[in-house]
Scaffold this motif. Structure first.
Motif, PDB file in Angstrom:
ATOM      1  N   VAL A  34      21.611 -21.945  -4.968  1.00 23.21           N
ATOM      2  CA  VAL A  34      20.909 -20.925  -5.757  1.00 23.21           C
ATOM      3  C   VAL A  34      21.772 -20.554  -6.954  1.00 23.21           C
ATOM      4  O   VAL A  34      22.966 -20.842  -6.987  1.00 23.21           O
ATOM      5  N   ILE A  35      21.149 -19.908  -7.934  1.00 21.12           N
ATOM      6  CA  ILE A  35      21.892 -19.330  -9.055  1.00 21.12           C
ATOM      7  C   ILE A  35      21.815 -17.818  -8.900  1.00 21.12           C
ATOM      8  O   ILE A  35      20.737 -17.264  -8.663  1.00 21.12           O
ATOM      9  N   VAL A  36      22.974 -17.195  -9.015  1.00 24.75           N
ATOM     10  CA  VAL A  36      23.076 -15.758  -8.796  1.00 24.75           C
ATOM     11  C   VAL A  36      23.579 -15.098 -10.074  1.00 24.75           C
ATOM     12  O   VAL A  36      24.468 -15.618 -10.736  1.00 24.75           O
ATOM     13  N   GLN A  37      22.975 -13.966 -10.428  1.00 24.95           N
ATOM     14  CA  GLN A  37      23.455 -13.230 -11.598  1.00 24.95           C
ATOM     15  C   GLN A  37      23.384 -11.746 -11.286  1.00 24.95           C
ATOM     16  O   GLN A  37      22.347 -11.234 -10.875  1.00 24.95           O
ATOM     17  N   ARG A  38      24.490 -11.055 -11.472  1.00 22.44           N
ATOM     18  CA  ARG A  38      24.524  -9.650 -11.084  1.00 22.44           C
ATOM     19  C   ARG A  38      23.947  -8.727 -12.132  1.00 22.44           C
ATOM     20  O   ARG A  38      23.358  -7.710 -11.814  1.00 22.44           O
ATOM     21  N   ASP A  39      24.149  -9.054 -13.400  1.00 21.07           N
ATOM     22  CA  ASP A  39      23.684  -8.161 -14.454  1.00 21.07           C
ATOM     23  C   ASP A  39      22.797  -8.947 -15.421  1.00 21.07           C
ATOM     24  O   ASP A  39      23.223  -9.961 -15.964  1.00 21.07           O
ATOM     25  N   THR A  40      21.567  -8.478 -15.623  1.00 18.69           N
ATOM     26  CA  THR A  40      20.597  -9.239 -16.408  1.00 18.69           C
ATOM     27  C   THR A  40      21.020  -9.403 -17.858  1.00 18.69           C
ATOM     28  O   THR A  40      20.787 -10.434 -18.464  1.00 18.69           O
ATOM     29  N   ASP A  41      21.622  -8.394 -18.445  1.00 22.60           N
ATOM     30  CA  ASP A  41      21.943  -8.493 -19.860  1.00 22.60           C
ATOM     31  C   ASP A  41      23.204  -9.298 -20.137  1.00 22.60           C
ATOM     32  O   ASP A  41      23.230 -10.140 -21.019  1.00 22.60           O
ATOM     33  N   PHE A  42      24.254  -9.039 -19.387  1.00 17.37           N
ATOM     34  CA  PHE A  42      25.533  -9.636 -19.754  1.00 17.37           C
ATOM     35  C   PHE A  42      26.184 -10.452 -18.644  1.00 17.37           C
ATOM     36  O   PHE A  42      27.255 -11.011 -18.835  1.00 17.37           O
ATOM     37  N   GLY A  43      25.577 -10.491 -17.461  1.00 19.67           N
ATOM     38  CA  GLY A  43      26.183 -11.207 -16.342  1.00 19.67           C
ATOM     39  C   GLY A  43      26.180 -12.713 -16.543  1.00 19.67           C
ATOM     40  O   GLY A  43      25.426 -13.251 -17.343  1.00 19.67           O
ATOM     41  N   GLU A  44      27.038 -13.366 -15.773  1.00 18.28           N
ATOM     42  CA  GLU A  44      27.122 -14.819 -15.820  1.00 18.28           C
ATOM     43  C   GLU A  44      26.221 -15.366 -14.721  1.00 18.28           C
ATOM     44  O   GLU A  44      26.087 -14.745 -13.668  1.00 18.28           O
ATOM     45  N   ARG A  45      25.632 -16.517 -14.954  1.00 14.45           N
ATOM     46  CA  ARG A  45      24.842 -17.174 -13.906  1.00 14.45           C
ATOM     47  C   ARG A  45      25.772 -18.104 -13.151  1.00 14.45           C
ATOM     48  O   ARG A  45      26.373 -18.989 -13.752  1.00 14.45           O
ATOM     49  N   GLY A  80      22.395  -3.057   1.183  1.00 14.68           N
ATOM     50  CA  GLY A  80      21.410  -2.153   0.586  1.00 14.68           C
ATOM     51  C   GLY A  80      21.275  -2.336  -0.912  1.00 14.68           C
ATOM     52  O   GLY A  80      20.230  -2.029  -1.484  1.00 14.68           O
ATOM     53  N   ASP A  81      22.334  -2.832  -1.561  1.00 16.65           N
ATOM     54  CA  ASP A  81      22.248  -3.124  -2.997  1.00 16.65           C
ATOM     55  C   ASP A  81      21.433  -4.401  -3.186  1.00 16.65           C
ATOM     56  O   ASP A  81      21.302  -5.207  -2.266  1.00 16.65           O
ATOM     57  N   SER A  82      20.937  -4.583  -4.423  1.00 16.22           N
ATOM     58  CA  SER A  82      20.201  -5.810  -4.714  1.00 16.22           C
ATOM     59  C   SER A  82      20.921  -6.621  -5.777  1.00 16.22           C
ATOM     60  O   SER A  82      21.559  -6.057  -6.663  1.00 16.22           O
ATOM     61  N   ILE A  83      20.778  -7.929  -5.681  1.00 18.04           N
ATOM     62  CA  ILE A  83      21.317  -8.810  -6.720  1.00 18.04           C
ATOM     63  C   ILE A  83      20.239  -8.915  -7.787  1.00 18.04           C
ATOM     64  O   ILE A  83      19.087  -9.231  -7.479  1.00 18.04           O
ATOM     65  N   ALA A  84      20.595  -8.637  -9.039  1.00 18.77           N
ATOM     66  CA  ALA A  84      19.574  -8.572 -10.091  1.00 18.77           C
ATOM     67  C   ALA A  84      18.737  -9.848 -10.142  1.00 18.77           C
ATOM     68  O   ALA A  84      17.512  -9.791 -10.161  1.00 18.77           O
TER      69      ALA A  84
ATOM     70  N   ARG B 295      24.133 -20.287 -24.145  1.00 17.18           N
ATOM     71  CA  ARG B 295      25.280 -19.395 -23.931  1.00 17.18           C
ATOM     72  C   ARG B 295      25.261 -18.250 -24.934  1.00 17.18           C
ATOM     73  O   ARG B 295      25.439 -17.083 -24.579  1.00 17.18           O
ATOM     74  N   SER B 296      25.038 -18.604 -26.195  1.00 21.61           N
ATOM     75  CA  SER B 296      25.100 -17.579 -27.226  1.00 21.61           C
ATOM     76  C   SER B 296      23.903 -16.628 -27.160  1.00 21.61           C
ATOM     77  O   SER B 296      24.072 -15.412 -27.238  1.00 21.61           O
ATOM     78  N   ASN B 297      22.694 -17.201 -27.028  1.00 20.96           N
ATOM     79  CA  ASN B 297      21.488 -16.364 -27.153  1.00 20.96           C
ATOM     80  C   ASN B 297      21.114 -15.655 -25.848  1.00 20.96           C
ATOM     81  O   ASN B 297      21.178 -14.443 -25.763  1.00 20.96           O
ATOM     82  N   LEU B 298      20.725 -16.446 -24.855  1.00 21.96           N
ATOM     83  CA  LEU B 298      20.262 -15.845 -23.599  1.00 21.96           C
ATOM     84  C   LEU B 298      21.389 -15.101 -22.888  1.00 21.96           C
ATOM     85  O   LEU B 298      21.208 -13.999 -22.378  1.00 21.96           O
ATOM     86  N   MET B 299      22.569 -15.748 -22.825  1.00 25.56           N
ATOM     87  CA  MET B 299      23.673 -15.164 -22.071  1.00 25.56           C
ATOM     88  C   MET B 299      24.504 -14.208 -22.945  1.00 25.56           C
ATOM     89  O   MET B 299      25.439 -13.593 -22.471  1.00 25.56           O
ATOM     90  N   ARG B 300      24.174 -14.157 -24.214  1.00 22.73           N
ATOM     91  CA  ARG B 300      24.784 -13.235 -25.186  1.00 22.73           C
ATOM     92  C   ARG B 300      26.287 -13.387 -25.291  1.00 22.73           C
ATOM     93  O   ARG B 300      27.030 -12.407 -25.472  1.00 22.73           O
TER      94      ARG B 300
END
Lengths: 289, 496
Positions: A34-45, A80-84, B295-300
């Motif tokens: 799976v691909i996991v990402q904690r923060d939608t805006d700035f998190g890493e996948r 109880g927390d969710s992974i974004a 990387r630049s756009n979606l992942m900012r």
């Protein structure tokens, strides 16, 4: 969605999380990730292999080690927390069939994703030998689960604090030398371990499957970041893999590519540790005041 | 941003023209005499250091002057050369008259996303290529700036704060699944929702928008514009499920047989990036444009303060290709601090498929164009990092099947380009996942889904459109395909 139902700290750096993901639990097959990402805006996948799934409960299990900022942040989530964001199951499932004797080698947290494969191999009627290796006693995982399904289980540690003091390649070579010779080897663990497992089985011509965990962004066949050289050809781990014939994989190129962002990662990791330290101190001070 | 001052009272020149127009006295000669309006842009030196939109849009005065340049031709060749057949003289006449909401309404009859298309359509090979004004003035550059006017009408409405949500017919109780939330999927979803169907869009990424979010950079297409269009869709009742990969998370068959979807539209876009297949391509520092831009756009990753996703720090970068994606990658590299960015293209500037405006903007920002050149191998050091690229020089030979003169290598012209990173922007293969997971859908030898003229695939109730059918194309063509398939699905469901 993606709620963490259970979180277990298996050792200093290793965590097991059971996450609510009914669709993935229903569809996943051994070998998928799976691909996991904690923060939608700035998190890493980040790609994580699925260690187990319970379709009835609608949950999947992942085991991960805190090796950098993103895995540290993931470890900060509690029950109880969710992974974004959670995407999967990805990659081609393991080809499971009856071949005779199968040796499954799991290094470090590699033992976790190895478990469903070992289970499948056993269920398919193979004689199953499992080798679990870790740096020290505290990092040995999945021992009980593996013992329950394996015909033979060998545990080794680098420092000899548990089981036999050896690298996984030692018992692997002995098995290859033995009679009957294994018909197939599945090795999952750090790239360097998989590389040496492959070198161990190569002279014997024993088919050796490895599961690669390269840098990825989308995990669906769009970015090409995960590409590796297999048999002289470029392959994409996310859609052609993650499992490949280990004897065909160019490990030296893969190891180099995995270090592409090392400087950035180290810096982010250091900063993350400093931040955690600062938070801890602030909390302590706050409690005293 | 230094947007030009708002136009309040028309200046003498515009007033004179408008009076003539009102009295029906504005002649063709008068219209042709109006100078083409340049669109203001951020200063090149400043924009090298930011991600803000480069083109700033017309002022009201500029827009009305430009609109008055349109001859309102009866035969309107521009309409025929628009992939979605927008009533171009119609929307331009409304701008000339200062009726901007009406102008937008004309646009929206044929194009749901004018703010996007006004920015990213290759107008100079579509509507503007056939414009009578450009022909009369013997210069394509002097054609009416249809794209800029489209953008003006859309921006004007957006900046007013109104969010126009198209009317939706009473619910039919039928569900339609849309796979992918790029241009094709969004366009299809809009037309399906208007008809009253319950539409769910499935998107693999964590944010919807497809190439408009992961591929096209902020400085060319601000993400809040795409966000607004998606918001409007959601207000029409369209459900968007991110982190859902049809074929893996759920099979296409299950969507139809078990989840109650009456039809599916596949707009999953292009797939695996193409590489050159030359030695050294897997060295550290070689990226597909897809990866670098995602990387630049979606992942900012450009936001070094906040983003967790790293982006490669190149000092001297070569970008291979001549399309819009190559321009986007080169211009992103400039913004990420590369000291030198080369754009390496096998043919000449004339053959480059990129929008003229993007080429001009890239050049202003310091991108160095190297034409008639192509790499033979990429060199690396013992750490497997890129240290250079060996190239051959080319000349142009006879035209190939596409009508473009094909490049011919000059023997013995090997030379070295000093770079530490290479971005490959030469297009995409088709997506392999559908082949892997849906053998019942017929695909071409190149792996693109085969559809009939209604957009239907070989699988019952499954339609497709956009890059997955066309191969790499444009936003507007993908939207056109999405709408065509949606119309077919609407017909199918109406008959049942």
């Amino acid at each position: 969605m993606n709620k963490i139902i259970r979180k277990v700290r298996l050792s200093d750096e290793v965590y097991k999380i059971v996450v609510e993901a009914p669709l993935i639990a229903a569809e996943r097959r051994p070998g998928q990730f799976v691909i996991v990402q904690r923060d939608t805006d700035f998190g890493e996948r980040i790609p994580l292999t699925i260690a187990d799934a319970d379709p009835r409960a609608g949950t999947i299990t992942m085991v991960f080690q805190t090796v950098g900022k993103s895995t540290h942040n993931l470890a900060l989530l509690e029950e109880g927390d969710s992974i974004a964001n959670l995407l999967g199951p990805l990659g081609r499932p393991t080809k499971i069939e009856k071949v005779g004797t199968v040796v499954c080698v799991g290094g470090g947290i590699g033992a976790a994703p190895l478990y469903p494969i070992a289970q499948g191999m056993k269920k398919a009627g193979n004689r199953l030998v499992v080798i679990i290796g870790a740096r020290n006693r505290g990092l040995v995982i999945m021992e009980e689960e593996m013992r329950a399904i394996a015909d033979e289980l060998i545990v080794v540690t680098d420092d000899g604090s548990y089981g036999r003091k050896a690298l996984v390649t030692e018992p692997l070579k002995e098995l290859c030398d033995g009679d009957p010779r294994p018909d197939m080897v599945v090795a999952i663990g750090p790239p360097i371990m998989m590389k040496f497992c492959v070198e161990t089985t190569r002279p014997f011509g024993i088919h050796t499957v490895v599961s690669l965990n390269t840098i990825m962004i989308d995990g669906t066949g769009m970015c090409g970041g995960c590409r590796v050289t297999v048999g002289g050809k470029t392959k994409f781990v996310c859609v052609d893999g993650p499992e490949f014939d280990g004897h065909q994989v160019d490990f030296s190129n893969m190891l180099a590519r995995m270090g592409a962002y090392k400087e950035h990662e180290n810096e982010a990791h250091d900063r993350c540790h400093i931040d955690m330290q600062v938070k801890k101190l602030e909390k302590e001070r706050g409690e005293k005041a | 941003m230094n947007r030009p001052a708002e136009f309040e009272a028309p200046t003498a020149s515009v007033r004179g023209l408008l009076e003539k127009l009102g009295e029906g006295r504005l002649s063709v000669r008068d219209r042709l005499a109006i100078p083409p309006q340049e669109m203001p842009a951020q200063d090149p030196a400043a924009r090298r250091g930011n991600m803000d939109e480069v083109a700033l849009g017309y002022s009201e005065e500029q827009a009305r002057l430009e609109a008055l340049r349109c001859l309102q031709c009866k035969n309107a060749p521009c309409i025929a050369s628009c992939p979605v057949g927008i009533d171009i003289p119609g929307f331009i006449a409304e701008i000339a008259a200062g009726r901007y909401a009406e102008s937008l309404a004309v646009l929206k009859k044929s194009n749901l996303f004018p703010a996007i298309c006004g920015r990213v359509c290759p107008q100079e090979v579509q509507c503007q290529a056939t414009c009578t004004v450009g022909k009369s003035l013997k210069s394509l550059d002097k054609a009416v700036s249809i794209g800029r006017l489209e953008r003006f009408a859309a921006d004007r409405e957006r900046e007013s704060g109104r969010l126009e949500v198209p009317a939706v017919k009473p619910a039919t109780g039928k569900r339609v699944a849309v796979v992918g939330s790029g241009p094709a999927g969004l366009a299809a979803a809009a037309d399906l929702a208007k008809e009253g169907h319950a539409v769910t869009i499935f998107e693999a990424f964590h944010k919807p928008g497809g190439v408009m979010i992961y591929g096209i950079p902020e400085f060319r297409l601000p993400k809040d514009i795409v966000g607004r269009e998606i918001e409007a869709l959601e207000q029409m009742g369209v459900e968007i499920r991110t982190n859902f990969l049809v074929g893996r998370t759920r099979s296409l068959k299950d969507l139809l047989d078990r989840d109650g979807f009456a039809a599916v539209f596949i707009g999953s876009g292009a797939g695996l990036p193409k590489f050159m297949d030359i030695p050294g391509e897997n060295l550290i520092g070689v990226f597909s444009a897809n990866e670098y831009l995602t990387r630049s756009n979606l992942m900012r990753a450009y936001d070094l303060q906040h983003a967790d996703t790293p982006i490669f720090k190149a000092k001297r970068m070569a970008v291979l290709g001549g399309g819009n994606v190559a321009m986007d990658a080169a211009r992103t590299a400039v913004r990420m601090g590369a000291e030198k960015v080369f754009l390496v293209y096998r043919r000449t500037e004339r053959e480059m498929p990129a929008r003229v405006e993007e080429v001009a903007h890239a050049r202003e920002e310091g991108v160095v164009f190297r034409f008639l050149e192509s790499p033979t191998r990429i060199l690396g050091d013992e750490r497997k990092r890129v240290t250079g690229m060996e190239c051959l020089s080319y000349t142009l030979g006879d035209p190939d099947a596409s009508g473009r003169r094909s490049p011919v290598a000059v023997p013995g012209s090997e030379h070295l380009l000093d770079v530490d990173a290479v971005i490959v922007a030469i297009g995409n293969e088709s997506h392999p996942l559908l082949l892997q997971t849906n053998p019942e859908i017929a695909v071409s030898r190149r792996g693109n889904i085969i559809t009939d003229e209604t957009g239907k695939t070989s699988m019952d109730r499954v339609y497709a459109g956009g890059d997955i059918v066309l191969g790499a194309a444009t936003v507007i063509l993908a939207m056109g395909e999405g709408r065509r398939a949606a119309a077919s699905i609407n017909r199918l469901l109406a008959e049942e």
